[in-house]
Design an enzyme around this catalytic site. Structure first.
Site: not given
Ligand SMILES: Cc1ncc(C[n+]2csc(CCOP(=O)(O)OP(=O)(O)O)c2C)c(N)n1
Length: 456
Positions: A288, A374, A402
């Site tokens: 990342k 959630e 959600r």
């Molecule tokens: C339902 C929901 N909950 C929380 C989020 C906030 N959120 C956005 S990106 C993320 C982390 C995603 O992690 P990953 O899939 O590993 O992707 P990365 O950012 O590491 O590339 C979160 C918690 C969201 N977009 N949707």
């Protein structure tokens, strides 16, 4: 940033199809240009920097291997899709990222025909892509359908519901797992431990080489035999790697592959495309924030970031000295917990965003990050409340949508004392429609037993 944009390879591309024709020498040059452009624009407009930098090579390899006029990519969350936007006809307007009327921070169907599915909330990509795969088969189409999902987003139930049906249906579908071992904060749960299992045994690698060489040397049928053998090997390897899990879902597992090695990525994507009988999961390991030292060093901070100096990564303060809702909430929760040892804090993958990180530091044993889950967070809290504890569930307004059924069925109907602290209520600005917290009063107020308070 001294890039001469008029001369750049990036600006010379009109259509994503041109990426298919780029040479092995041009692709890394384009990767460097993409990174520069993303850092430059995000430093001015703010945005999701580290996720987008981490998938630059993956995006290039996808567009080099697949035909975007025909094949379909569904990005999960979509916060990592900046390179994709730049390569699919939006480079000249990319400087308007996250501004009113400008390029949206997430894929949006109304913005571009290449944005095949609108996203912003996590863990929808496998379900949506599977729907597209079924539609393709019903229409007699031949295109590839891909879902690109992060290891954090994979922790949600909906992602597993998608895997479950995909394995059952057996349709042609490619799921690319972008595994960087981090969500916004470090990823949580048993799954993240499972994903980090690696196969580094030299003898397996040597055996693979010898057997494939032998098979390929057989005239006429050698290549085909080698493909069968590779599939056998993938299954075999899956016992030593995270593949076992996906093979149990009846996916062909390929990987893990280094997500910054362009030739290896292209090779593995071609292998995935060649599997014709059922779904494939390609496991890609990425870093990342790749290519920008401050983001690699602190991917949590640079996950979603405000204005900063591109040369140093130093934040440019907004000048606003007013304490934030999040800061006051986090501090107050700790004070309340000092007096009440039944008080617990729960977050769904957002300790920093919700301010519950302060609680985690002070009372780690009373804090739970459930991952991007959630619905689970709410029912889990209901279980704690049914056993005499007082859980505080801190979730952004938009993501709590959600868990509507869990709030009604598991909490309110049973009159359980759960406190929801709903951050980012109201219009959130740059993140746009998927993230506005405009429905919470409407979706919470009518539920019997719910008391709704708005702090001011
Ligand atoms: C339902 C929901 N909950 C929380 C989020 C906030 N959120 C956005 S990106 C993320 C982390 C995603 O992690 P990953 O899939 O590993 O992707 P990365 O950012 O590491 O590339 C979160 C918690 C969201 N977009 N949707």
């Amino acid at each position: 940033m001294t890039e001469n944009t008029a001369q750049s390879l990036l600006d010379s591309l009109i259509s994503p199809k041109q990426v298919m024709d780029l040479s092995d020498e041009q692709l890394p040059l384009l990767a460097a240009e993409l990174r520069k452009r993303i850092i430059d624009v995000v430093s001015k407009n703010g945005g999701h920097l580290a996720p987008s930098l981490g998938v630059v090579e993956l995006t290039l390899a996808l567009l080099h291997t697949f035909n975007m006029e025909r094949d379909k990519i569904v990005w999960d969350v979509g916060h990592q899709a900046y390179a994709y936007k730049l390569l699919t006809g939006r480079a000249s307007r990319f400087h308007t990222l996250r501004t009113l009327g400008g390029i949206a921070g997430f894929p949006r169907r109304s913005e571009s025909p290449y944005d095949r599915f609108g996203v912003g909330h996590s863990s929808t990509s496998i379900s949506a892509a599977l729907g597209m795969a079924m539609a393709r088969d019903l229409a007699g189409g031949k295109e590839h359908v891909l879902a690109v999902i992060g290891d954090g987003s994979l922790t949600a139930g909906e992602a597993f519901e998608g895997l479950n049906l995909a394995g059952h249906m057996g349709r042609r579908l490619i799921v690319v797992l972008n595994d960087n071992e981090i969500s916004i904060s470090p990823n949580v749960g048993a799954l993240s431990l499972f994903l980090s299992r690696t196969l580094s045994r030299r003898w397996v690698r040597q055996m693979r080489k010898d057997v494939l060489q032998l098979l390929r040397s057989i005239p006429r049928i050698g290549q085909k035999l080698a493909l069968y053998a590779m599939r056998g090997e993938w299954s075999f390897k899956s016992f030593f790697t995270p593949g076992m899990l996906f093979e149990a879902f009846r996916f062909t597992y390929i990987g893990p592959v280094d997500g910054h090695d362009l030739p290896a990525l292209c090779r593995h994507l071609q292998m995935a495309a060649a599997v014709e009988d059922g779904p494939v999961l390609l496991h890609v390991r990425t870093c990342k924030g790749k290519g920008y030292a401050p983001a690699e060093k602190d991917p949590t901070h640079f996950h979603g970031v405000g204005h900063f100096e591109p040369e140093t990564g130093l934040l440019i303060p907004s000048g606003n000295k007013t304490p934030s809702f999040t800061g006051i909430f986090g501090k107050t929760l700790v004070e309340l917990a000092e007096k009440d040892d039944r008080l617990l804090a729960i977050t769904a993958a957002m300790p920093e965003g919700t301010g519950t990180n302060l609680f985690e530091e002070r009372f780690p044993e009373r804090f739970v990050d459930v991952g991007i889950c959630e619905q689970h967070a709410v029912t889990f809290a209901a279980g704690l409340a049914a056993s005499g504890f007082h859980p505080v569930v801190a979730i952004y307004s938009t993501f709590l949508q959600r868990a509507y059924d869990q709030i009604v069925h598991d909490v309110c109907l049973q009159k359980l004392p759960v406190t929801f602290c709903v951050d980012r209520a109201g219009l959130v600005g740059e993140d746009g429609a998927t993230h506005h917290g405009v429905f919470d009063i409407a979706y919470l107020r009518h539920i019997p037993e719910m008391t709704l308070l708005a702090p001011r």
